[in-house]
Write an enzyme that holds these catalytic residues in place. Structure first.
Site, PDB file in Angstrom:
ATOM      1  N   ASP A 266       0.858  -1.167   0.000  1.00  0.00           N
ATOM      2  CA  ASP A 266       0.000   0.000   0.000  1.00  0.00           C
ATOM      3  C   ASP A 266       0.909   1.237   0.000  1.00  0.00           C
ATOM      4  OD1 ASP A 266      -3.226   0.563   1.603  1.00  0.00           O
ATOM      5  OD2 ASP A 266      -2.128   1.718   0.106  1.00  0.00           O
TER       6      ASP A 266
HETATM    7  C1  GLC Z   1      -4.385   4.229  -0.179  1.00  0.00           C
HETATM    8  C2  GLC Z   1      -5.291   3.074   0.233  1.00  0.00           C
HETATM    9  C3  GLC Z   1      -5.418   2.001  -0.810  1.00  0.00           C
HETATM   10  C4  GLC Z   1      -5.322   2.623  -2.180  1.00  0.00           C
HETATM   11  C5  GLC Z   1      -3.895   3.132  -2.335  1.00  0.00           C
HETATM   12  C6  GLC Z   1      -3.674   3.823  -3.683  1.00  0.00           C
HETATM   13  O1  GLC Z   1      -3.643   4.664   0.916  1.00  0.00           O
HETATM   14  O2  GLC Z   1      -4.989   2.443   1.476  1.00  0.00           O
HETATM   15  O3  GLC Z   1      -6.688   1.343  -0.587  1.00  0.00           O
HETATM   16  O4  GLC Z   1      -5.616   1.664  -3.188  1.00  0.00           O
HETATM   17  O5  GLC Z   1      -3.528   4.014  -1.284  1.00  0.00           O
HETATM   18  O6  GLC Z   1      -4.408   5.001  -3.745  1.00  0.00           O
END
Ligand code: GLC
Length: 740
Positions: A266
């Protein structure tokens, strides 16, 4: 390309080029006239231009024109012309926005989830998205967590598995390179929904049994159905952050589940292992993550700036790097990007497809299935169009009804409740007053100041509040029914939106209290992204319709239900608590040694609230009245290799056709480890004509009785089981059978 050609390509790549494939950055930088990595999100990444033109994928750039521009710019300076992969968050819609995933799950209908997902990805796919950061299948039990709004399965592992499968099939189809399909990235691995206290990014710590019994099944279902990618979560799992957790990623994900796809972290989660205190610096963060098995580093620069030295020092075998890079090349190849680096973009078609009338109609139809009727005293609903209503509340004339993950939405065609009601009833029958803001200045600024947003100032706030209130009371007096549209501010729901008090705001409570004194029928329409404490609202309102954040066609769908064009059939996938202090609350809880069944002092209960939920899992009303009776079982005994059937009669005792979700729950009465008071094992959403009676039948197999035993074996144990069949987790008929 053939597999052997990919092997040749890998061999041609320098170490830096290989590492580049494992780096993901935002794509704005490639849209700049002169590439500037000294500002914005790339400034903190301190990536050199050289590295920039070696990255493997881009985050959240979608749209034919942009993708063509970014891909051209990138490939013009890429030695081996390995195309960029475009990944995005199309969570509940691209231009046309559908209900938030929690709402979609409340349809209890895989077809509804399929259609919402399919239209979303047809739009985004035609605009070039190749990988979608969805489905979010985290099991959620604590409504204080802002991200419960994203959970497609809510608090139940069975629903999570069913909808995970549905969404993977909707996203990926038979061939992810075809228009209308994308590669799906299931998230957040793992157990992110169990953050302590419902506080985002917080600690997750549970027994392996709890993890395997409740949290793992939905991810497993996504993987078994071919998910191409999985995203590691921000949280720790039993003391080790997911992005560096060898047990989770090597043992469980790769070995046990046999996952062959890509693991992406993430956003900056690898670098955050320093803050967690398990990596002393970026170099160690890079080491621990690549050795644990994270392939792509999303938006931190630990791979870009430290993997090479780790390989030069022999700390990271180049073979590990090659395996990760090959997984990225294989996905790019599956998407056909080597032959066509732009994916399925087409400027003309994009204009035609995005937010087409057809998509809006689809959204309106599916959205109505996600609304949950929680109360309808004296059949206040459906309303008649020739009534005079007072439409009151901050959501009466408000387009901010898309939910927090609608970053690509086109807001131009969103209609408000006021506009739709006036169209349906005529303007003279719709008296409107805002009645109140959603939040007071202090509360809004508590939210906005958290991300450095410029805080707001409301002139004469108290005066304005009283004025709004007076106007509302005035029009309430002139109408025979009040439709009160209230709820959460959209910035109170979603990522980093944990709340320690999940009630509606004081200012809205005041509005409802004053309106309740007018002795008019009140229909409350609730816009929110999580279960709220609704005791006060429910007591003062005759009808209560939970609409969540319903998306672009929300107002039309709400009107379709309110005026009876659609008979509501949604059911809750999360329990609604009596009080915030009751969180986490969920239907499939254990009995404990002192269940609060009768009113005894020394029982597992709170002194100040009832023990059961305020609205239970699986609960939702209809304009029809369904009666359950005549539960029958084909045999009181089941053996290892046999099955039994259980049937029940359901009758629609009303003059309205409608759908009912018949739910099958099973309780394992005695086992080597404690078992929940009931577990959902099946459901059927059936349409009943007026006064129609049907016999609904379920098969009971031994597989449905398996669980993680005291010795952590996944097995069924002989003994008695109880079956419940009914309209929700608290009502229905029951019977006993035995596994012999
Ligand atoms: C965010 C979220 C995740 C998302 C990613 C890209 O922090 O936790 O669900 O897909 O970053 O935006």
């Amino acid at each position: 390309m053939k597999k052997e050609e990919l092997v040749d390509l890998l061999q041609e790549m320098t170490i830096e080029e290989k590492i580049g494939q494992l780096v993901q950055v935002t794509g704005e930088v490639f849209l700049m006239d002169n590439i500037d990595t000294t500002t914005g999100p790339l400034k903190d990444l301190n990536l050199s231009n050289k590295t920039l033109y070696q990255v493997g994928s881009i985050l959240n750039i979608v749209g034919s024109e942009k993708i063509r521009k970014v891909q051209d710019e990138y490939l013009s300076k890429s030695r081996l012309k390995i195309p960029l992969l475009f990944m995005a968050d199309i969570i509940n819609g691209y231009r046309t926005v559908f209900p938030i995933p929690l709402a979609q799950g409340c349809s209890w209908d895989p077809n509804v989830v399929y259609h919402c997902t399919k239209v979303s990805i047809k739009e985004a796919g035609s605009a070039g998205a190749s990988v979608n950061f969805s489905p979010m299948v985290d099991l959620v039990r604590d409504s204080r967590w802002g991200r419960v709004m994203e959970s497609i399965g809510g608090e139940d592992p069975y629903l999570g598995q069913v909808f995970a499968k549905t969404m993977i099939q909707a996203y990926q189809g038979e061939d992810i390179s075809k228009l209308g399909n994308v590669a799906a990235c299931v998230k957040h691995f793992a157990a992110y929904g169990a953050v302590e206290g419902g506080r985002d990014y917080n600690t997750v710590d549970m027994s392996e049994r709890e993890f395997r019994q409740y949290y793992l099944p939905a991810y497993k279902s996504a993987i078994e159905n071919g998910a191409e990618m999985i995203m590691t979560s921000f949280n720790t799992i039993n003391g080790v952050p997911a992005s560096v957790n060898q047990w989770l990623l090597r043992e469980v994900l790769r070995k046990e589940l046999g996952f062959k796809g890509i693991v992406i972290s993430d956003y900056s989660a690898i670098e955050e292992t320093i803050a967690h205190g398990v990596s002393k610096d970026k170099k160690q963060a890079a080491y621990r993550a690549i050795m644990a098995g994270v392939d792509i580093d999303m938006m931190s620069n630990v791979y870009a700036n430290h993997l090479k030295e780790l390989i030069d020092e022999g700390k990271v075998p180049e073979e590990i790097l090659n395996q990760s890079v090959m997984r990225v090349l294989i996905l790019k190849n599956k998407l056909g990007l080597f032959e066509n680096p732009y994916g399925n973009i087409d400027e003309e078609r994009e204009k035609r497809i995005l937010k087409s009338e057809e998509n809006l109609q689809e959204a309106r139809k599916q959205t109505a299935e996600t609304l949950v009727l929680l109360k309808n005293e004296k059949e206040v609903l459906p309303l008649k169009k020739n009534q005079k209503i007072a439409l009151i509340g901050p959501y009466g004339d408000n387009i901010a009804i898309l939910g927090s993950w609608s970053i690509f939405s086109d807001k131009s065609k969103i209609q408000t409740l006021k506009e739709v009601f006036e169209k349906r009833m005529g303007t003279k029958n719709v008296l409107y007053a805002k009645g109140s803001e959603i939040l007071r200045e202090k509360e809004i600024n508590q939210i906005l100041s958290a991300d450095g947003g410029n805080i707001i100032h409301v002139e004469n706030e108290e005066e304005k509040e009283n004025e709004y209130l007076q106007q509302a009371i005035e029009i309430a007096k002139q109408a025979d029914t009040i439709v009160l549209a209230i709820g959460e501010h959209y910035r109170q729901s979603g990522e980093a939106c944990s709340r320690a008090n999940i009630e509606i705001s004081e200012i809205q409570k005041r509005l409802l209290n004053e309106l309740a004194k007018q002795n008019k029928k009140i229909v409350t329409v609730l816009f929110n992204g999580r279960p709220l404490v609704l005791k006060d609202i429910s007591e003062k309102t005759d009808a209560l319709l939970e609409v969540w954040f319903p998306g672009t066609e929300g107002a039309n769908a709400i009107a379709d239900v309110i005026f009876g064009e659609v008979n509501p059939s949604g059911k809750l996938t999360m329990s609604f608590p009596q009080a915030t202090g009751q969180c986490p609350i969920y239907y499939n809880h254990y009995q404990t040694g002192r269940p609060h069944i009768s009113n005894i002092r020394f029982a597992s209960r709170y002194q100040d609230i009832p023990t059961q939920s305020f609205y239970p899992f699986g609960y939702g009303l209809s304009y029809s009245k369904f009666e359950y009776f005549d539960l029958k079982i084909s045999s009181p005994k089941i053996t290892e290799n046999s099955f039994i059937t259980v049937s029940i009669k359901v009758k629609n005792n009303s003059n309205r056709g409608g759908k009912e979700v018949v739910q099958l729950y099973i309780q394992d009465l005695v086992a080597s480890s404690v078992r929940p008071v009931k577990e959902l094992k099946g459901f059927k959403k059936e349409y009943f004509e007026a006064y129609e009676e049907k016999t609904i039948t379920f098969e009971i197999t031994v597989d449905m009785l398996k669980f993680w035993s005291e010795k952590l074996q996944y097995q069924a144990e002989k003994g008695e089981f109880k079956i419940f069949i009914g309209p929700n987790a608290e009502e229905g008929e029951e019977t006993i059978f035995e596994l012999v």
